[in-house]
Design a protein around this motif. Sequence first.
Motif, short mmCIF file in Angstrom:
data_model
loop_
_atom_site.label_atom_id
_atom_site.label_comp_id
_atom_site.label_asym_id
_atom_site.label_seq_id
_atom_site.Cartn_x
_atom_site.Cartn_y
_atom_site.Cartn_z
N GLU A 39 3.85 29.42 -26.38
CA GLU A 39 2.92 30.43 -26.85
C GLU A 39 1.62 29.76 -27.27
O GLU A 39 1.61 28.61 -27.70
CB GLU A 39 3.51 31.20 -28.02
N GLY A 40 0.52 30.50 -27.14
CA GLY A 40 -0.78 29.98 -27.54
C GLY A 40 -1.74 31.10 -27.83
O GLY A 40 -1.42 32.29 -27.70
N ILE A 41 -2.94 30.71 -28.23
CA ILE A 41 -3.99 31.66 -28.58
C ILE A 41 -5.10 31.56 -27.53
O ILE A 41 -5.55 30.46 -27.22
CB ILE A 41 -4.56 31.36 -29.97
N VAL A 42 -5.53 32.70 -27.01
CA VAL A 42 -6.63 32.73 -26.04
C VAL A 42 -7.92 32.43 -26.80
O VAL A 42 -8.27 33.13 -27.75
CB VAL A 42 -6.74 34.10 -25.33
N ILE B 154 -2.65 25.71 -27.12
CA ILE B 154 -1.21 25.65 -27.37
C ILE B 154 -0.97 24.64 -28.48
O ILE B 154 -1.33 23.47 -28.34
CB ILE B 154 -0.45 25.23 -26.10
N PRO B 155 -0.37 25.08 -29.60
CA PRO B 155 -0.12 24.15 -30.70
C PRO B 155 0.70 22.94 -30.23
O PRO B 155 1.60 23.06 -29.41
CB PRO B 155 0.68 24.98 -31.70
N ASP B 156 0.36 21.77 -30.74
CA ASP B 156 1.03 20.51 -30.43
C ASP B 156 0.90 20.10 -28.96
O ASP B 156 1.62 19.22 -28.51
CB ASP B 156 2.51 20.54 -30.82
N TYR B 157 0.01 20.74 -28.21
CA TYR B 157 -0.22 20.35 -26.82
C TYR B 157 -1.72 20.20 -26.55
O TYR B 157 -2.15 19.20 -26.03
CB TYR B 157 0.40 21.36 -25.83
N GLY B 158 -2.48 21.24 -26.88
CA GLY B 158 -3.92 21.21 -26.64
C GLY B 158 -4.39 22.45 -25.91
O GLY B 158 -3.70 23.46 -25.87
N GLN B 159 -5.55 22.35 -25.30
CA GLN B 159 -6.15 23.48 -24.61
C GLN B 159 -5.97 23.35 -23.10
O GLN B 159 -6.13 22.27 -22.56
CB GLN B 159 -7.64 23.56 -24.95
N VAL B 160 -5.62 24.46 -22.46
CA VAL B 160 -5.44 24.49 -21.01
C VAL B 160 -6.08 25.76 -20.45
O VAL B 160 -6.13 26.78 -21.10
CB VAL B 160 -3.95 24.44 -20.60
N TYR B 161 -6.58 25.66 -19.21
CA TYR B 161 -7.05 26.83 -18.48
C TYR B 161 -5.90 27.34 -17.63
O TYR B 161 -5.26 26.57 -16.93
CB TYR B 161 -8.23 26.47 -17.58
N VAL B 162 -5.65 28.64 -17.69
CA VAL B 162 -4.61 29.26 -16.87
C VAL B 162 -5.14 30.56 -16.29
O VAL B 162 -6.05 31.17 -16.85
CB VAL B 162 -3.31 29.53 -17.68
N GLN B 163 -4.56 30.98 -15.19
CA GLN B 163 -4.93 32.26 -14.60
C GLN B 163 -4.32 33.38 -15.44
O GLN B 163 -3.26 33.23 -16.04
CB GLN B 163 -4.41 32.35 -13.17
#
Length: 133
Positions: A97-100, A114-123
Amino acid sequence: VVLQGLVFRHELNGVKGRILGIDRRFRRRLVVDLGARGRGRRRGTGVVSVQSANVRRVSFEQIKERLRTIRALNVPSSGSIVSLSGLRDTEDLNGLEGIVLDVNLKLGRLLVDIPDYGQVYVQAKNVLVLKNS
């Protein structure tokens, strides 16, 4: 306004903010408040001083049009809590789970923190909205 053309702080390109005034130390620079997003301060947020050439004004009509487009595409808005699914290259992220943080219509992708992972771009097709903002 939107920041653009930054070289040394390139991660801020495309970030939206609000002009607070002119930097008193460097008269040809603007002070821009990028604001804090989500819980606590995130990387690339706060108040920065930039040259006026690195600021692109966004009209109210452009903002309204962008919101209409986002709503028509049924894309979650910034601040929504989402769950990732259907990812192939990064299957380990499925179910997280994450925050847009941002919706990039030019790329057709969402920036998700995404907490404990970082930021990612997704479709947008690879997210399930758990809570809309």
